[in-house]
Enzyme design. Sequence first.
Site, PDB file in Angstrom:
ATOM      1  N   GLU A 180      -5.772   2.395  -1.883  1.00  0.00           N
ATOM      2  CA  GLU A 180      -6.056   1.475  -0.786  1.00  0.00           C
ATOM      3  C   GLU A 180      -7.261   1.929   0.025  1.00  0.00           C
ATOM      4  O   GLU A 180      -7.187   2.898   0.768  1.00  0.00           O
ATOM      5  CB  GLU A 180      -4.849   1.344   0.144  1.00  0.00           C
ATOM      6  CG  GLU A 180      -5.079   0.330   1.248  1.00  0.00           C
ATOM      7  CD  GLU A 180      -3.885   0.133   2.149  1.00  0.00           C
ATOM      8  OE1 GLU A 180      -3.887  -0.844   2.917  1.00  0.00           O
ATOM      9  OE2 GLU A 180      -2.947   0.950   2.097  1.00  0.00           O
ATOM     10  N   GLU A 279       1.585  -6.780   5.332  1.00  0.00           N
ATOM     11  CA  GLU A 279       1.448  -5.547   6.096  1.00  0.00           C
ATOM     12  C   GLU A 279       0.721  -5.820   7.419  1.00  0.00           C
ATOM     13  O   GLU A 279      -0.432  -5.442   7.609  1.00  0.00           O
ATOM     14  CB  GLU A 279       0.716  -4.480   5.288  1.00  0.00           C
ATOM     15  CG  GLU A 279       0.918  -3.084   5.875  1.00  0.00           C
ATOM     16  CD  GLU A 279       0.047  -2.034   5.245  1.00  0.00           C
ATOM     17  OE1 GLU A 279       0.518  -0.907   5.115  1.00  0.00           O
ATOM     18  OE2 GLU A 279      -1.111  -2.327   4.895  1.00  0.00           O
TER      19      GLU A 279
END
Length: 305
Positions: A180, A279
Amino acid sequence: MLRRNFVKSTLGLAGATLAAGSAATGSPAKNTFKLKYAPHFGMFKNTAGDDLVDQLKFMADQGFTALEDNGMMGRPVDVQEKLAKEMDRLGIQMGVFVVDKGGNGANSLAAGKQEYIDIFLNGCKKAVEVAKRVNAKWMTVVPGDFERRLPIGVQTGHVIDALRRGSEILEPHGLTMVLEPLSDTPNLFLRTSDQTYEICRGVNSPACKILFDIYHMQKNEGHIIPHIDWTWSEIAYFQIGDNPGRKEPTTGEINYKNIFKYIYDRSKKEGKEFIMGMEHGNFYPGKDGETSLIKAYVESDSFAV
């Protein structure tokens, strides 16, 4: 439309939908989403309560078919097993959890130090056991901070070497670490999708792919759909958050309806399926805010097919 009027309209429509569902079936109306959106624990606690199983039930009742839990690796084994059993019963697929000490400012993989690599590899080994327990396939890895005393190419080589060794642990089990790139601080080594693409190509393993967090990539590089297109072959997972604020779609500047349509159309054409991790936080507080969040996903998922 003024924001205050939009909010009133949104809450009213969502409330009417829930009321209609309750009148007809005794339970809230269940949405049918085109994509596999994954809420996280705490997102609906004002409505569902603090109990994690009750939260899972509420997510399923709203039509959500996946869950992500960054902290799953830190939960007691009996809790992991209990949640896995309930997710299986509800038809909820497990999304990502974060590999504990999988790379951070205190043990950056870019430094090439054996002690840091060992911490990362031990995290991968533990992640295998957690993944088996909760039926997970993906786990988030962040390589950590820059090692600014070294040239960038050397740092990149160190990261690739460490991730290859991590992939050797995960690949036999059919598991995938998803890298990420983040926008939280300029000290982070991994910042853009093309950089992550380059590293994944260097690792050259199905166990090492991209987690494309749209919120972070809007902040760091913009041009979202072209970047998704350019790095598509290495993307295994998406995460969502509008910018500014990192809240649900429709609350910021990102046109999520267009992005979701692009991902849906291309995925369907190629026979792929992605989990879309939610998220982000809730823009509005309380139960009304949770209803509004669900409505935002209904709206953003309403693209034509």
